[in-house]
Design an enzyme around this catalytic site. Structure first.
Site, PDB file in Angstrom:
ATOM      1  N   HIS A 203       0.826  -1.241  -0.058  1.00 55.63           N
ATOM      2  CA  HIS A 203      -0.093   0.057   0.099  1.00 55.63           C
ATOM      3  C   HIS A 203       0.696   1.449   0.026  1.00 55.63           C
ATOM      4  O   HIS A 203       0.455   2.356   0.047  1.00 55.63           O
ATOM      5  CB  HIS A 203      -0.911   0.230   1.002  1.00 55.63           C
ATOM      6  CG  HIS A 203      -0.152   0.053   2.557  1.00 55.63           C
ATOM      7  ND1 HIS A 203       0.517  -0.793   3.209  1.00 55.63           N
ATOM      8  CD2 HIS A 203      -0.069   1.457   3.293  1.00 55.63           C
ATOM      9  CE1 HIS A 203       0.893  -0.250   4.252  1.00 55.63           C
ATOM     10  NE2 HIS A 203       0.646   1.036   4.259  1.00 55.63           N
TER      11      HIS A 203
HETATM   12  C1  UD1 Z   1      -2.246   5.765   5.470  1.00 51.81           C
HETATM   13  C2  UD1 Z   1      -1.090   6.183   5.961  1.00 51.81           C
HETATM   14  C3  UD1 Z   1      -0.058   5.022   5.777  1.00 51.81           C
HETATM   15  C4  UD1 Z   1      -0.432   3.634   6.493  1.00 51.81           C
HETATM   16  C5  UD1 Z   1      -1.732   3.311   5.811  1.00 51.81           C
HETATM   17  C6  UD1 Z   1      -2.284   2.145   6.547  1.00 51.81           C
HETATM   18  C7  UD1 Z   1      -0.914   8.627   5.397  1.00 51.81           C
HETATM   19  C8  UD1 Z   1       0.048   9.527   4.860  1.00 51.81           C
HETATM   20  N1  UD1 Z   1      -0.646   7.206   5.097  1.00 51.81           N
HETATM   21  O1  UD1 Z   1      -1.975   5.280   3.846  1.00 51.81           O
HETATM   22  O2  UD1 Z   1       1.071   5.843   6.642  1.00 51.81           O
HETATM   23  O3  UD1 Z   1       0.509   2.971   6.504  1.00 51.81           O
HETATM   24  O4  UD1 Z   1      -2.821   4.428   5.897  1.00 51.81           O
HETATM   25  O5  UD1 Z   1      -3.085   1.412   5.974  1.00 51.81           O
HETATM   26  O6  UD1 Z   1      -1.463   8.837   6.506  1.00 51.81           O
HETATM   27  N2  UD1 Z   1      -9.187   4.378   0.786  1.00 51.81           N
HETATM   28  C9  UD1 Z   1     -10.464   3.662   0.553  1.00 51.81           C
HETATM   29  N3  UD1 Z   1     -11.074   3.336   1.466  1.00 51.81           N
HETATM   30  C10 UD1 Z   1     -10.558   3.618   2.958  1.00 51.81           C
HETATM   31  C11 UD1 Z   1      -9.300   4.348   3.023  1.00 51.81           C
HETATM   32  C12 UD1 Z   1      -8.668   4.626   1.689  1.00 51.81           C
HETATM   33  O7  UD1 Z   1     -11.073   3.462  -0.642  1.00 51.81           O
HETATM   34  O8  UD1 Z   1     -10.975   3.190   3.958  1.00 51.81           O
HETATM   35  C13 UD1 Z   1      -8.471   4.512  -0.603  1.00 51.81           C
HETATM   36  C14 UD1 Z   1      -8.971   5.943  -1.318  1.00 51.81           C
HETATM   37  O9  UD1 Z   1      -8.744   6.015  -2.683  1.00 51.81           O
HETATM   38  C15 UD1 Z   1      -7.674   6.766  -0.480  1.00 51.81           C
HETATM   39  C16 UD1 Z   1      -6.594   5.809  -0.736  1.00 51.81           C
HETATM   40  O10 UD1 Z   1      -7.097   4.376  -0.261  1.00 51.81           O
HETATM   41  O11 UD1 Z   1      -7.470   7.831  -1.522  1.00 51.81           O
HETATM   42  C17 UD1 Z   1      -5.286   6.180   0.058  1.00 51.81           C
HETATM   43  O12 UD1 Z   1      -5.984   6.411   1.501  1.00 51.81           O
HETATM   44  P1  UD1 Z   1      -4.942   7.167   2.655  1.00 51.81           P
HETATM   45  O13 UD1 Z   1      -5.754   7.095   3.883  1.00 51.81           O
HETATM   46  O14 UD1 Z   1      -4.995   8.667   2.071  1.00 51.81           O
HETATM   47  O15 UD1 Z   1      -3.612   6.781   2.445  1.00 51.81           O
HETATM   48  P2  UD1 Z   1      -3.255   5.306   2.937  1.00 51.81           P
HETATM   49  O16 UD1 Z   1      -2.483   4.876   1.503  1.00 51.81           O
HETATM   50  O17 UD1 Z   1      -4.378   4.496   3.325  1.00 51.81           O
HETATM   51  N1  UDP Z   2      -3.609  -5.768   8.696  1.00 51.10           N
HETATM   52  C1  UDP Z   2      -4.884  -6.099   8.754  1.00 51.10           C
HETATM   53  N2  UDP Z   2      -5.579  -6.575   7.621  1.00 51.10           N
HETATM   54  C2  UDP Z   2      -4.973  -6.483   6.271  1.00 51.10           C
HETATM   55  C3  UDP Z   2      -3.518  -5.922   6.527  1.00 51.10           C
HETATM   56  C4  UDP Z   2      -3.313  -5.610   7.434  1.00 51.10           C
HETATM   57  O1  UDP Z   2      -5.404  -6.351  10.150  1.00 51.10           O
HETATM   58  O2  UDP Z   2      -5.700  -6.790   5.535  1.00 51.10           O
HETATM   59  C5  UDP Z   2      -2.816  -5.095   9.890  1.00 51.10           C
HETATM   60  C6  UDP Z   2      -1.566  -5.672  10.333  1.00 51.10           C
HETATM   61  O3  UDP Z   2      -1.884  -7.108  10.690  1.00 51.10           O
HETATM   62  C7  UDP Z   2      -0.861  -4.798  11.083  1.00 51.10           C
HETATM   63  C8  UDP Z   2      -1.602  -3.466  10.500  1.00 51.10           C
HETATM   64  O4  UDP Z   2      -2.691  -3.862   9.816  1.00 51.10           O
HETATM   65  O5  UDP Z   2      -1.341  -4.869  12.452  1.00 51.10           O
HETATM   66  C9  UDP Z   2      -0.737  -2.992   9.518  1.00 51.10           C
HETATM   67  O6  UDP Z   2      -1.154  -1.664   8.956  1.00 51.10           O
HETATM   68  P1  UDP Z   2      -0.989  -1.184   7.535  1.00 51.10           P
HETATM   69  O7  UDP Z   2      -0.042  -2.218   6.857  1.00 51.10           O
HETATM   70  O8  UDP Z   2      -2.088  -0.824   7.104  1.00 51.10           O
HETATM   71  O9  UDP Z   2      -0.046   0.205   7.923  1.00 51.10           O
HETATM   72  P2  UDP Z   2       1.325   0.623   8.418  1.00 51.10           P
HETATM   73  O10 UDP Z   2       1.887  -0.490   9.556  1.00 51.10           O
HETATM   74  O11 UDP Z   2       2.301   0.163   7.096  1.00 51.10           O
HETATM   75  O12 UDP Z   2       1.543   1.781   8.780  1.00 51.10           O
END
Ligand code: UD1
Ligand code: UDP
Length: 353
Positions: A203
């Protein structure tokens, strides 16, 4: 004492779970949810799986550019903080929610405590790195998961109110693994046998938003084949936009993101884990599952130093080679603490008042 925990994204919720439980033994806690993540599988499922109390406020910010997200969060969090007047706020990790919470509180002279302080990838092009640095520098209390984190802060001149607590992710895993073993049916549901498949997550913007890198990763996954891939919505969007989804879907088992209990079971039973997630790298280490990290650097250096994690970037050849050949041996050490970070954090919060 009254503390406001500010969360909004998947890893924030997971880190909040054990900390909230301990805080509530000692003080009043309110939970503010920014709404950064909102799909059921990215949000509500964790409140159920981990028994997190209902948020007192839901700000409904949702997706958008960094400026939009942080700006909207800042405005809306400020209103809540003015109304609720907490003695301190608690933020977790490195998301945009973490930054907005810390800035909103600092501007109101409300104390800020940061869980997972001091982590550095030393790559400022990574949005999370900028968030971490800014949050650490406006925090009044820095809860560090590792000695490396303490050293990183020292190198930036931050030595006051820096505490080594261990990592709250160890607490969550320790407490919920037993529950997951009993409650999760994901292995049966997907007809998976233990140690018969690889698990993948991606991601990071650096991978998903770069069509060349995404193609290289998707092509490696397709070649490896035997992969279960709970797909983050960001990855889904970019795989579809790049026309890679159908090719990947033929050879890889793409599923919706799963809840924490199912994820633990998928991780524990995997042969190897391929990921660009911070949390997943740590969980792989704690579970003794070899991890192939699709990044050029990691802030969780201990996993690499201990020999259980290898960095391959988005390089197709390296991803395939390491998935076939990487075979660490030896045991796990307590490099992330022993699972008592949350009670330590709650006690330190109380003393902060
Ligand atoms: C965010 C965090 C990242 C973290 C990740 C965990 C920031 C800058 N990044 O990244 O550090 O590792 O969350 O998962 O805060 N979207 C959906 N549904 C949702 C959420 C997101 O469709 O419920 C899609 C949307 O298209 C959105 C994109 O995912 O634009 C990115 O979501 P966003 O929260 O901006 O950043 P993440 O990539 O999720
Ligand atoms: N995780 C989860 N379901 C998923 C993918 C990740 O529960 O389908 C959990 C994972 O076990 C860990 C956390 O989400 O505890 C990590 O979050 P993510 O990878 O979204 O963000 P990051 O740690 O890179 O910020």
């Amino acid at each position: 004492m009254k503390v406001a925990s500010i969360v909004g994204a998947r890893p924030n919720f997971i880190k909040l779970a054990p900390v909230s439980r301990e805080l509530r033994k000692r003080m009043e806690e309110i939970i503010v949810h920014t709404g950064q993540h909102y799909d059921y599988e990215m949000d509500r499922i964790f409140f159920g799986d981990l028994g997190i109390p209902e948020p007192n406020y839901h700000l409904g910010v949702g997706s958008g550019s960094h400026g939009y997200q942080i700006g909207e969060m800042l405005k809306r969090i400020e209103e809540i903080l003015i109304r609720e007047k907490p003695d301190a706020i608690l933020v977790f990790g490195d998301t945009n929610t973490t930054l907005a919470g810390a800035v909103a509180a600092t501007k109101l002279n409300i104390k800020v405590a940061h869980v997972e302080a001091g982590l550095r990838s030393f790559n400022k092009r990574m949005p999370e790195e900028v968030n971490r640095i800014l949050v650490d520098h406006c925090s009044d209390m820095l809860f560090c998961p590792t000695n490396t984190a303490i050293l990183n802060l020292k190198n930036e001149g931050l030595t006051e109110h820096v505490c080594l607590t261990g990592d709250v992710m160890v607490d969550v895993q320790k407490d919920w693994l037993v529950i997951a073993e009993k409650k999760s049916h994901i292995m049966d549901k997907l007809s998976l046998k233990p140690k018969s498949y690889h698990l993948a997550t991606i991601h990071r913007a650096n991978n998903t938003d770069d069509p060349k890198k995404l193609k290289s990763i998707a092509s490696a996954f397709s070649e490896i084949g035997n992969i279960v891939f709970p797909c983050h919505p960001r990855a889904e969007k970019f795989l579809k936009d790049a026309g890679l989804w159908d090719m990947l879907n033929k050879n890889v088992r793409i599923i919706k993101p799963v809840g924490y209990l199912d994820m633990l079971m998928l991780e524990k039973n995997a042969l190897k884990i391929l990921t660009d997630s911070g949390g997943v790298q740590k969980e792989a280490y704690l579970l003794g599952v070899p991890c192939i990290t699709l990044r050029d650097e990691t802030e969780w250096v201990e996993t690499v130093q201990e020999g259980w994690n290898v960095l391959v970037g988005a390089d197709r050849t390296k991803i395939i080679l390491m998935t076939r050949e990487f075979g660490p041996t030896g045991g796990q050490k307590n490099v992330f603490g022993s699972g008592d970070a949350s009670p330590k954090i709650a006690k330190l919060m109380e003393e902060m008042n």
